[in-house]
Design an enzyme around this catalytic site. Structure first.
Site, PDB file in Angstrom:
ATOM      1  N   HIS A 313      30.068  38.681  41.383  1.00  0.00           N
ATOM      2  CA  HIS A 313      30.976  38.588  42.354  1.00  0.00           C
ATOM      3  C   HIS A 313      32.358  38.327  41.727  1.00  0.00           C
ATOM      4  O   HIS A 313      32.455  37.553  40.357  1.00  0.00           O
ATOM      5  CB  HIS A 313      30.732  37.401  43.229  1.00  0.00           C
ATOM      6  CG  HIS A 313      31.554  37.465  44.492  1.00  0.00           C
ATOM      7  ND1 HIS A 313      32.728  37.001  44.480  1.00  0.00           N
ATOM      8  CD2 HIS A 313      31.054  38.124  45.629  1.00  0.00           C
ATOM      9  CE1 HIS A 313      33.071  37.250  45.891  1.00  0.00           C
ATOM     10  NE2 HIS A 313      31.934  37.860  46.694  1.00  0.00           N
ATOM     11  N   ASP A 370      24.269  39.388  49.140  1.00  0.00           N
ATOM     12  CA  ASP A 370      23.328  40.496  49.391  1.00  0.00           C
ATOM     13  C   ASP A 370      21.910  40.621  48.985  1.00  0.00           C
ATOM     14  O   ASP A 370      21.205  41.582  48.928  1.00  0.00           O
ATOM     15  CB  ASP A 370      24.067  42.006  48.902  1.00  0.00           C
ATOM     16  CG  ASP A 370      25.363  41.938  50.040  1.00  0.00           C
ATOM     17  OD1 ASP A 370      25.168  41.779  50.961  1.00  0.00           O
ATOM     18  OD2 ASP A 370      26.368  42.619  49.321  1.00  0.00           O
TER      19      ASP A 370
HETATM   20  N1  CMC Z   1      24.935  44.311  37.262  1.00  0.00           N
HETATM   21  C1  CMC Z   1      24.966  44.446  35.929  1.00  0.00           C
HETATM   22  N2  CMC Z   1      26.321  44.294  35.143  1.00  0.00           N
HETATM   23  C2  CMC Z   1      27.143  43.668  36.029  1.00  0.00           C
HETATM   24  C3  CMC Z   1      27.276  43.632  37.407  1.00  0.00           C
HETATM   25  C4  CMC Z   1      25.706  43.677  37.829  1.00  0.00           C
HETATM   26  N3  CMC Z   1      25.706  43.518  39.366  1.00  0.00           N
HETATM   27  N4  CMC Z   1      28.380  43.180  37.945  1.00  0.00           N
HETATM   28  C5  CMC Z   1      28.866  43.088  36.960  1.00  0.00           C
HETATM   29  N5  CMC Z   1      28.524  43.582  35.563  1.00  0.00           N
HETATM   30  C6  CMC Z   1      28.999  43.756  34.389  1.00  0.00           C
HETATM   31  C7  CMC Z   1      30.039  44.733  34.387  1.00  0.00           C
HETATM   32  O1  CMC Z   1      29.537  45.863  33.820  1.00  0.00           O
HETATM   33  C8  CMC Z   1      31.208  43.818  33.180  1.00  0.00           C
HETATM   34  O2  CMC Z   1      30.389  44.382  31.847  1.00  0.00           O
HETATM   35  P1  CMC Z   1      31.439  44.551  30.569  1.00  0.00           P
HETATM   36  O3  CMC Z   1      32.159  43.316  30.428  1.00  0.00           O
HETATM   37  O4  CMC Z   1      30.182  44.905  29.622  1.00  0.00           O
HETATM   38  O5  CMC Z   1      32.101  45.928  30.950  1.00  0.00           O
HETATM   39  C9  CMC Z   1      31.013  42.736  33.444  1.00  0.00           C
HETATM   40  O6  CMC Z   1      29.863  42.413  34.171  1.00  0.00           O
HETATM   41  C10 CMC Z   1      32.258  42.314  34.385  1.00  0.00           C
HETATM   42  O7  CMC Z   1      32.192  42.846  35.476  1.00  0.00           O
HETATM   43  P2  CMC Z   1      33.437  43.497  36.347  1.00  0.00           P
HETATM   44  O8  CMC Z   1      32.887  44.881  37.273  1.00  0.00           O
HETATM   45  O9  CMC Z   1      34.625  43.541  35.558  1.00  0.00           O
HETATM   46  O10 CMC Z   1      33.624  42.148  37.632  1.00  0.00           O
HETATM   47  P3  CMC Z   1      34.013  42.598  38.977  1.00  0.00           P
HETATM   48  O11 CMC Z   1      34.551  41.023  39.346  1.00  0.00           O
HETATM   49  O12 CMC Z   1      35.088  43.686  38.855  1.00  0.00           O
HETATM   50  O13 CMC Z   1      32.843  43.067  39.987  1.00  0.00           O
HETATM   51  C11 CMC Z   1      31.314  43.169  41.731  1.00  0.00           C
HETATM   52  C12 CMC Z   1      32.398  42.498  40.838  1.00  0.00           C
HETATM   53  C13 CMC Z   1      30.847  42.558  42.837  1.00  0.00           C
HETATM   54  C14 CMC Z   1      32.183  44.730  42.015  1.00  0.00           C
HETATM   55  C15 CMC Z   1      30.195  43.565  40.641  1.00  0.00           C
HETATM   56  O14 CMC Z   1      29.616  42.310  40.114  1.00  0.00           O
HETATM   57  C16 CMC Z   1      29.043  44.593  41.234  1.00  0.00           C
HETATM   58  O15 CMC Z   1      29.385  45.528  41.284  1.00  0.00           O
HETATM   59  N6  CMC Z   1      27.970  44.082  41.579  1.00  0.00           N
HETATM   60  C17 CMC Z   1      27.031  45.046  42.199  1.00  0.00           C
HETATM   61  C18 CMC Z   1      27.384  45.008  43.598  1.00  0.00           C
HETATM   62  C19 CMC Z   1      27.200  43.886  44.539  1.00  0.00           C
HETATM   63  O16 CMC Z   1      26.093  43.349  44.572  1.00  0.00           O
HETATM   64  N7  CMC Z   1      28.256  43.924  45.483  1.00  0.00           N
HETATM   65  C20 CMC Z   1      28.098  42.723  46.623  1.00  0.00           C
HETATM   66  C21 CMC Z   1      29.135  41.632  46.206  1.00  0.00           C
HETATM   67  S1  CMC Z   1      28.991  40.262  47.465  1.00  0.00           S
HETATM   68  C22 CMC Z   1      29.268  40.958  49.061  1.00  0.00           C
HETATM   69  C23 CMC Z   1      30.723  40.971  49.322  1.00  0.00           C
HETATM   70  O17 CMC Z   1      31.311  40.149  49.561  1.00  0.00           O
HETATM   71  O18 CMC Z   1      31.134  42.025  49.083  1.00  0.00           O
END
Ligand code: CMC
Length: 442
Positions: A313, A370
């Site tokens: 998140h 989720d």
């Molecule tokens: N599984 C594996 N790796 C992950 C995940 C995940 N679910 N989420 C983030 N990472 C990794 C990402 O690849 C990155 O790795 P590295 O540093 O090696 O490049 C690191 O963690 C930091 O991630 P980020 O993409 O910079 O983090 P963010 O804050 O931009 O992303 C997120 C937040 C929700 C988009 C992401 O965690 C994600 O895609 N999760 C899966 C989709 C999901 O479950 N979404 C629902 C969120 S809760 C409902 C809502 O309110 O929307």
């Protein structure tokens, strides 16, 4: 709007070739203080700020929801979400978010009766459903139907933003989106629609419209109604998330509430946001179909740098408090209904492995709202294509509350960010590139 605690603190910014600039510091009632650059930064320095994904940028002041991502705290109008999920119904929480206080007995009665009054959809709108192709995603149908409400109920379309018109539009949305969601499901399975009933409460009415049929009435179960209330409550608001920011951004152009909410629905559909609930279940179905163990699946996700949907998140760097509530509700529901969902055992094992694995720990990745919600929906009988529609139904009060708060805020402006331009510098068309020139081409 909450009072801003203004103690005349200033942040001093020093930039090359400029006198230091004093920028006001804004402190809310809780959470991180902000450096307010609204009026002084570009005007006084010629600089803008650059913040991809708004990791560091507050776009507004808001009195609706507070969340602390490090401690895993979520409050709606000051009330902990755990307390509301335990002791309240979804429609009372919707009232709280929109009106700022819990309804008293009289307000609760009036609110229920208003929701009932607006539950039918215009007969002409009902015909729309038959013209979507089979297999159309319910989020496509939902967004189209919601924006269509502005054609059928235009009172707030012309910016007639009187309090009464707004309240009616808000109630209409809450009530009709539930009807639209159920009708779109009936359309997808080729069954006749079931109309809303005034003798049923909000969640029971929805379940009846979804699952009753001309040959078999829906059998209400207390635990199902309770679980539905719980999942809707935990989705009801989450401050400036992607879809709510979309509602605020689109609303800032003074479009009507229906159009702004339709934008929110489209944003929610994305798999990184609300669409993740469908992705979680598809991911676990795929794991079972491959015959993988939870450990093998985790190793593959890490090796291939794939996303573990339902984890991670932007704000929570610990266990999402909503995920805890949904997990508990999920276990209770399955237990009471004697359901043995084949996905659940793998999910639990996956959670256990991932929350002890350095790959996920070092990135602060924990289950989000989720991760388990899909298992609750499956137990209720809701198909996976409808999961994000359920999220939208839950998030509606939040979208409405933010749209209203924004329009009420004297500092709220058309949202129009700046950019740092990195394209080509000034250049001119060559003769070959010209269409109109000395010799006109036909
Ligand atoms: N599984 C594996 N790796 C992950 C995940 C995940 N679910 N989420 C983030 N990472 C990794 C990402 O690849 C990155 O790795 P590295 O540093 O090696 O490049 C690191 O963690 C930091 O991630 P980020 O993409 O910079 O983090 P963010 O804050 O931009 O992303 C997120 C937040 C929700 C988009 C992401 O965690 C994600 O895609 N999760 C899966 C989709 C999901 O479950 N979404 C629902 C969120 S809760 C409902 C809502 O309110 O929307």
């Amino acid at each position: 709007m909450a009072d801003t605690i203004n103690n005349n603190d200033k942040a001093i910014l020093t930039l090359p070739g400029h006198e230091p600039v004093a920028l006001p510091i804004v402190r809310g009632t809780a959470g991180d203080p902000a450096i307010d650059i609204t009026s002084d930064l570009r005007k006084n320095t010629g600089y803008v700020s650059l913040d991809y994904g708004y990791h560091n940028t507050a776009s507004c002041q808001s009195a609706i929801t507070y969340l602390d991502g490090e401690k895993g705290i979520l409050l709606y109008r000051g009330y902990p979400v755990e307390e509301l999920a335990e002791k309240s119904r979804f429609i009372d929480v919707a009232y709280l978010l929109i009106n700022g206080h819990m309804p008293n007995k009289q307000e609760r009665l009036e609110w229920s009766s208003l929701l009932n009054r607006h539950s039918l959809i215009h007969e002409d709108m009902r015909h729309f459903f038959s013209h979507f192709p089979d297999g159309a995603h319910p989020m496509a149908i939902l967004s189209a139907m919601v924006v269509s409400l502005s054609a059928f109920y235009p009172e707030v379309s012309q910016n007639a933003l009187g309090t009464e018109a707004i309240n009616i539009a808000a109630t209409r949305l809450l009530s009709k989106v539930r009807t639209i969601a159920a009708f779109s499901y009936k359309k997808s399975i080729g069954e006749p629609v079931v109309h809303p009933r005034h003798d049923l409460r909000y969640c029971a009415n929805f379940l009846n419209m979804m699952f009753s049929s001309p040959v078999a009435p829906y059998e209400f179960k207390r635990e199902v109604i309770r679980a539905l209330n719980t999942v809707l409550i935990v989705h009801a608001d989450h401050e400036q998330n992607c879809s709510t920011s979309a509602v605020r951004a689109v609303g800032s152009a003074h479009v009507n509430l229906y159009a702004a909410v339709a934008a929110g629905i489209c944003a929610l559909w994305g798999p990184l946001h609300g669409g993740a609930n469908q992705k979680v279940v598809e991911m676990f179905e795929d794991i079972l179909a491959r015959g993988e163990t939870a450990r093998q699946a985790i190793e593959r996700i890490k090796r291939e740098k794939k996303l573990l949907f339902g984890f991670g998140h932007r704000i929570y760097k610990t266990y999402d408090p909503r995920a805890k509530i949904v997990k508990k509700s999920c276990m209770e529901l399955l237990d009471k209904m004697h359901i043995d969902d084949p996905l659940l055992a793998t999910m639990l094992e996956m959670e256990e492995l991932a929350t002890h694995d350095d790959y996920f720990l070092s990135r602060h990745l924990y289950p989000n709202v989720d991760f388990y919600s899909g298992v609750v929906y499956r137990a209720i009988g809701i198909p996976k294509e409808m999961f994000t529609v359920m999220f939208a139904l839950g998030r509606l009060p939040g979208w409405i509350a933010h749209w209203m708060e924004a329009l009420d805020d004297p500092r709220f402006k058309l949202q129009r960010p700046r950019q740092v331009y990195v394209g080509p510098s000034l250049r001119h068309l060559t003769d070959d590139e010209c269409y109109y020139g000395d010799q006109m081409k036909v």
